[in-house]
Scaffold this motif. Structure first.
Motif, PDB file in Angstrom:
ATOM      1  N   LEU A   7      -3.675  -2.955   1.098  1.00 59.25           N
ATOM      2  CA  LEU A   7      -3.078  -3.405   2.398  1.00 59.25           C
ATOM      3  C   LEU A   7      -4.560  -4.010   3.223  1.00 59.25           C
ATOM      4  N   GLU A   8      -5.475  -3.229   3.076  1.00 59.69           N
ATOM      5  CA  GLU A   8      -6.944  -3.770   3.668  1.00 59.69           C
ATOM      6  C   GLU A   8      -7.043  -5.079   2.983  1.00 59.69           C
ATOM      7  N   SER A   9      -6.991  -5.543   1.857  1.00 65.63           N
ATOM      8  CA  SER A   9      -7.323  -6.678   1.393  1.00 65.63           C
ATOM      9  C   SER A   9      -6.345  -7.889   2.121  1.00 65.63           C
ATOM     10  N   LEU A  10      -5.340  -7.418   2.508  1.00 68.11           N
ATOM     11  CA  LEU A  10      -4.442  -8.417   3.311  1.00 68.11           C
ATOM     12  C   LEU A  10      -4.721  -8.316   4.967  1.00 68.11           C
ATOM     13  N   ASN A  11      -5.958  -7.620   5.251  1.00 63.54           N
ATOM     14  CA  ASN A  11      -6.325  -7.444   6.585  1.00 63.54           C
ATOM     15  C   ASN A  11      -5.288  -6.533   7.539  1.00 63.54           C
ATOM     16  N   LEU A  12      -4.581  -5.545   6.857  1.00 63.01           N
ATOM     17  CA  LEU A  12      -3.484  -4.760   7.366  1.00 63.01           C
ATOM     18  C   LEU A  12      -3.815  -3.330   7.266  1.00 63.01           C
ATOM     19  N   ALA A  13      -3.397  -2.666   8.246  1.00 64.86           N
ATOM     20  CA  ALA A  13      -3.376  -1.157   8.005  1.00 64.86           C
ATOM     21  C   ALA A  13      -2.179  -0.521   8.008  1.00 64.86           C
ATOM     22  N   HIS A  14      -1.789   0.507   7.168  1.00 64.78           N
ATOM     23  CA  HIS A  14      -0.479   1.043   7.253  1.00 64.78           C
ATOM     24  C   HIS A  14       0.056   1.634   8.716  1.00 64.78           C
ATOM     25  N   GLY A  15      -1.000   2.517   9.134  1.00 60.12           N
ATOM     26  CA  GLY A  15      -0.569   2.978  10.524  1.00 60.12           C
ATOM     27  C   GLY A  15       0.210   3.942  10.649  1.00 60.12           C
ATOM     28  N   ASP A  16       0.903   4.632   9.559  1.00 62.42           N
ATOM     29  CA  ASP A  16       1.796   5.743   9.716  1.00 62.42           C
ATOM     30  C   ASP A  16       1.593   6.414   8.423  1.00 62.42           C
ATOM     31  N   ILE A  17       0.409   6.840   7.871  1.00 67.93           N
ATOM     32  CA  ILE A  17       0.158   7.469   6.654  1.00 67.93           C
ATOM     33  C   ILE A  17       0.618   9.028   6.756  1.00 67.93           C
ATOM     34  N   ARG A  18       1.607   9.501   6.154  1.00 69.12           N
ATOM     35  CA  ARG A  18       1.837  10.920   6.560  1.00 69.12           C
ATOM     36  C   ARG A  18       2.923  11.201   5.155  1.00 69.12           C
ATOM     37  N   PRO A  19       3.161  12.482   4.872  1.00 69.46           N
ATOM     38  CA  PRO A  19       4.087  13.030   3.907  1.00 69.46           C
ATOM     39  C   PRO A  19       5.362  12.388   3.893  1.00 69.46           C
ATOM     40  N   GLU A  20       5.909  12.294   4.927  1.00 73.00           N
ATOM     41  CA  GLU A  20       7.434  11.572   5.061  1.00 73.00           C
ATOM     42  C   GLU A  20       7.487  10.178   4.744  1.00 73.00           C
ATOM     43  N   ASN A  21       6.437   9.591   4.775  1.00 73.58           N
ATOM     44  CA  ASN A  21       6.144   8.097   4.199  1.00 73.58           C
ATOM     45  C   ASN A  21       5.723   7.958   2.901  1.00 73.58           C
ATOM     46  N   ILE A  22       5.744   8.814   2.081  1.00 69.77           N
ATOM     47  CA  ILE A  22       5.202   8.719   0.641  1.00 69.77           C
ATOM     48  C   ILE A  22       6.450   9.225  -0.053  1.00 69.77           C
ATOM     49  N   LEU A  23       6.565   8.552  -1.141  1.00 64.64           N
ATOM     50  CA  LEU A  23       7.521   8.550  -2.231  1.00 64.64           C
ATOM     51  C   LEU A  23       7.263   9.189  -3.399  1.00 64.64           C
ATOM     52  N   LEU A  24       7.644  10.090  -4.123  1.00 65.41           N
ATOM     53  CA  LEU A  24       7.419  10.551  -5.406  1.00 65.41           C
ATOM     54  C   LEU A  24       8.155   9.921  -6.459  1.00 65.41           C
ATOM     55  N   ASP A  25       7.732   9.112  -7.436  1.00 64.66           N
ATOM     56  CA  ASP A  25       8.492   8.219  -8.307  1.00 64.66           C
ATOM     57  C   ASP A  25       7.680   8.512  -9.814  1.00 64.66           C
ATOM     58  N   ARG A  26       8.767   9.429 -10.548  1.00 64.76           N
ATOM     59  CA  ARG A  26       8.310   9.889 -12.003  1.00 64.76           C
ATOM     60  C   ARG A  26       6.787  10.243 -11.760  1.00 64.76           C
ATOM     61  N   ASN A  27       6.395  11.433 -10.998  1.00 63.03           N
ATOM     62  CA  ASN A  27       5.156  11.904 -10.840  1.00 63.03           C
ATOM     63  C   ASN A  27       3.969  10.950 -10.541  1.00 63.03           C
ATOM     64  N   ARG A  28       4.591   9.773  -9.967  1.00 64.69           N
ATOM     65  CA  ARG A  28       3.376   8.759  -9.164  1.00 64.69           C
ATOM     66  C   ARG A  28       3.794   8.752  -7.541  1.00 64.69           C
ATOM     67  N   LEU A  29       2.842   8.557  -6.783  1.00 60.70           N
ATOM     68  CA  LEU A  29       3.134   8.389  -5.296  1.00 60.70           C
ATOM     69  C   LEU A  29       3.096   6.837  -5.003  1.00 60.70           C
ATOM     70  N   LYS A  30       4.158   6.499  -4.172  1.00 60.94           N
ATOM     71  CA  LYS A  30       4.204   5.211  -3.586  1.00 60.94           C
ATOM     72  C   LYS A  30       4.335   5.452  -2.217  1.00 60.94           C
ATOM     73  N   LEU A  31       3.503   4.621  -1.328  1.00 60.77           N
ATOM     74  CA  LEU A  31       3.777   4.362  -0.089  1.00 60.77           C
ATOM     75  C   LEU A  31       4.730   3.602   0.411  1.00 60.77           C
ATOM     76  N   SER A  32       5.518   4.118   1.691  1.00 56.83           N
ATOM     77  CA  SER A  32       6.571   3.338   1.906  1.00 56.83           C
ATOM     78  C   SER A  32       6.510   3.206   3.620  1.00 56.83           C
ATOM     79  N   ASP A  33       7.815   2.876   4.211  1.00 63.61           N
ATOM     80  CA  ASP A  33       7.914   2.806   5.723  1.00 63.61           C
ATOM     81  C   ASP A  33       6.766   1.909   6.251  1.00 63.61           C
ATOM     82  N   PHE A  34       6.657   0.740   6.255  1.00 65.66           N
ATOM     83  CA  PHE A  34       5.766  -0.234   6.588  1.00 65.66           C
ATOM     84  C   PHE A  34       6.091  -0.832   8.151  1.00 65.66           C
ATOM     85  N   ASP A  35       7.060  -0.275   8.954  1.00 62.98           N
ATOM     86  CA  ASP A  35       7.354  -0.577  10.051  1.00 62.98           C
ATOM     87  C   ASP A  35       6.199  -0.642  11.225  1.00 62.98           C
ATOM     88  N   CYS A  36       5.272   0.377  10.871  1.00 62.91           N
ATOM     89  CA  CYS A  36       4.173   0.488  11.821  1.00 62.91           C
ATOM     90  C   CYS A  36       2.930  -0.285  11.374  1.00 62.91           C
TER      91      CYS A  36
END
Length: 240
Positions: free
Chosen positions: A29-58
């Motif tokens: 995201l930083e390489s796109l000059n963007l910041a997620h703005g709402d990094i917290r457990p509720e916005n992190i998904l567990l997919d086959r033992n890997r974490l993925k960032l979600s919820d980009f409305d902020c």
């Protein structure tokens, strides 16, 4: 004071994988000059033992006023940080805010509870939340006494010692490679990561032009073929 202790954490290799997953996502995201703005457990998904960032409305451009995330994943500025924004606000979105949120998520992953979540820091439990906000504003953090290499990353995130998220991503990848004893010991440096992010950016732009965003926003995840399961770490014991 009630202290909560965690009986069992996930294996170290998996925790390092998770830390790297999140660092790489936020660095992209930083390489796109963007910041997620709402990094917290509720916005992190567990997919086959890997974490993925979600919820980009902020998600917003770096330098935008930071308003979304609350303690312990956001921190109010004190009167010594005027270069980061107005005292009493969350300041401007950027590496500082993203690093801080990641540091607190890393703390949760490696200690099993949120920052100050293992104790009540006030006599009245209802005052616990506001007190944690005050402690973080004054840069007062829990003692880090677990894995020293991981603790070093958390400390640097909390104290804004990485100049860029890319630097954190390189550090996280290096620690993961060293722990897994990868046969390929050549670590990707900042330049290598930037080139990797550039290729991903171009790929995303092609998907966008092909109408992917329209498809993904056309309904709920389950409606377009995704399945979602919740993960909670709940094995705790209480010690008076």
């Amino acid at each position: 004071m009630v202290v909560t202790s965690v009986e069992k954490l996930e294996p170290l290799s998996l925790r390092l994988e998770w830390m790297n997953d999140l660092a790489q996502a936020v660095a992209f995201l930083e390489s796109l000059n963007l910041a997620h703005g709402d990094i917290r457990p509720e916005n992190i998904l567990l997919d086959r033992n890997r974490l993925k960032l979600s919820d980009f409305d902020c998600t917003a451009k770096i330098g935008t006023n930071y308003e979304a995330c609350m303690a312990p994943y956001g921190r109010i500025l004190n009167d010594k940080e005027s270069d980061q924004g107005e005292c009493g606000t969350f300041g401007f979105l950027g590496p500082r805010t993203e690093h801080f949120a990641l540091g607190s998520v890393y703390y949760l992953i490696n200690y099993g509870f949120e920052v100050y979540g293992d104790r009540c820091v006030t006599d009245d439990p209802y005052d616990h939340g506001p007190k944690v906000v005050d402690l973080l504003q004054n840069m007062e953090f829990p003692k880090l006494d677990s894995n020293p290499l991981i603790d070093n990353i958390i400390d640097k995130c909390w104290h804004n010692k990485y100049s860029r998220i890319l630097e954190l991503a390189s550090h996280a990848k290096k620690l993961l490679r060293e722990n897994t004893n990868s046969e390929n010991s050549d670590l990707m440096d900042h330049t290598g990561l930037e080139e990797d992010f550039l290729s991903k950016k171009e790929f995303c732009q092609r998907l966008e032009k092909g109408g992917l965003l329209g498809v993904l926003s056309s309904g709920e995840p389950e409606d377009i073929g995704f399945t979602c399961d919740w993960y909670r770490h709940s094995t705790v014991s209480k010690v008076e």
